[in-house]
Design an enzyme around this catalytic site. Structure first.
Site: not given
Length: 360
Positions: A39, A324, A327
């Site tokens: 991610s 979050d 990240h």
């Protein structure tokens, strides 16, 4: 860059119909950027997968172009975009699985990364996302598509001269090890991951990649989720988790050095993401960050993948290091990417837009 390379670059841009002058084409060090892994680099490949590990909904993307969620695990751009921007390749890197990508976008780079993936196939499989081997298959598909569109010589030039980013290992340690393999001694699991990383690096080489940046993990114990799970009641940076990340990173660095010395013309580098992000966490105020332990849009690791809660978004994301539970925000990423580019290239363009975004 020799005369053949210069000529090939110009031919490539002419074939693609891109409005780029010869001088601009000659000055572009990398014709394209590709990324693989997790991610940190995914820009939307998970959007159409049957998985809860996706973020194509608000408030993700609130600071991206048009304020739209794109599948980036961030409020704005991530390192795939920012490195492409900093090197003058393009402003944002699309996901390969995006619909209706034109030849201009394909020719200047796409990402095959998939949020939640890792070196260990188990990591991707338990989340229903793309394994590294599946990402390589997509890259093979890309090579076929590019060659059919522009011809073998221009395609070969792009493949061999472009920059490749790889970020993997974060989820293997933070998710798979702690949920499924905790009874296995961590050093043995690291050996398993390093063997998998070696196979992937060599596979990229066999497919034509020659310029690769292998990312370290983040300081996993300092992520909001890491603090919640292992940081105790005060939610400090979890020391054991950071030591484990450092152990993996050290061995990955050694692997990269070994492969670079054994494979001809393989310009592969270990990129330390851990240290610049940890430095920012440990000394945030001079850079204008006031929150280092919470996620701007939520910190809980529970619920729908532990991702953002639309009802709890902070008013000023630029003051938060994390977006979050795992990240960084775009602004934090910009500090890290600036450090990377200054360390690993002499061609960082220092765009005024790039630097001004850091200081905003």
């Amino acid at each position: 860059m020799n005369d053949w390379e210069k000529a090939s670059t110009v031919v490539v841009f002419v074939l693609f119909g891109i409005g780029v002058s010869k001088i601009e084409a000659d000055n572009r060090v990398y014709p394209a950027l590709f990324s693989f892994g997790d991610s940190i680099l995914d820009t939307g490949n998970n959007n159409n997968l049957v998985s809860i590990t996706k973020c194509n909904y608000p408030p993700y993307g609130r600071d991206f172009y048009g304020g739209r969620p794109t599948g980036r695990f961030c409020n704005g751009k991530n390192p795939s975009d920012l490195i492409a921007e900093g090197l003058g390749i393009k402003a944002a890197v699309p996901a390969y699985l995006s619909s209706n990508l034109g030849i201009e976008e394909l020719a200047s780079g796409v990402t095959f990364a998939s949020g939640g993936s890792g070196i260990d196939d188990t990591t991707a499989n338990i989340q229903g996302v793309l394994t590294l081997s599946a990402q390589l298959q997509l890259f093979l598909n890309y090579i076929t598509k590019l060659t059919a569109a522009v011809g073998q010589q221009p395609a070969a030039y792009i493949i061999s001269n472009s920059l490749y980013l790889v970020s993997a290992g974060n989820n293997d340690i933070a998710i798979t090890y702690y949920n499924l393999k905790l009874l296995q001694p961590f050093p043995l699991y690291v050996n398993f991951l390093i063997a998998g990383a070696s196979n992937f690096i060599k596979s990229l080489y066999e497919l034509g990649a020659r310029r690769v940046w292998m990312f370290s993990t983040l300081p996993l114990g300092c992520l909001p989720g890491g603090r919640t799970i292992a940081g105790g009641p005060l939610r400090i940076c979890a020391p054991i988790v950071n030591i484990q990340a450092q152990t993996f990173n050290s061995q990955l660095s050694s692997l990269v050095n070994s492969i670079r010395s054994t494979l001809p013309n393989y310009d592969i580098s270990f990129v330390d993401v851990y240290t610049p992000l940890l430095n920012l966490i440990n000394n945030p105020l001079p850079q204008g960050f006031t929150n280092v332990g919470e996620g701007c849009c939520g910190t809980s690791i529970f619920g729908a993948s532990g991702l953002c809660n639309l009802l709890s978004v902070c008013p000023v994301p630029s003051t938060y290091i994390f977006w979050d539970f795992a990240h960084p925000t775009e602004r934090a990423y910009r500090f890290v990417v600036s450090s990377i580019l200054h360390s690993h290239t002499t061609t960082f363009l220092s765009f005024s837009s790039f630097n001004s975004s850091i200081s905003d």
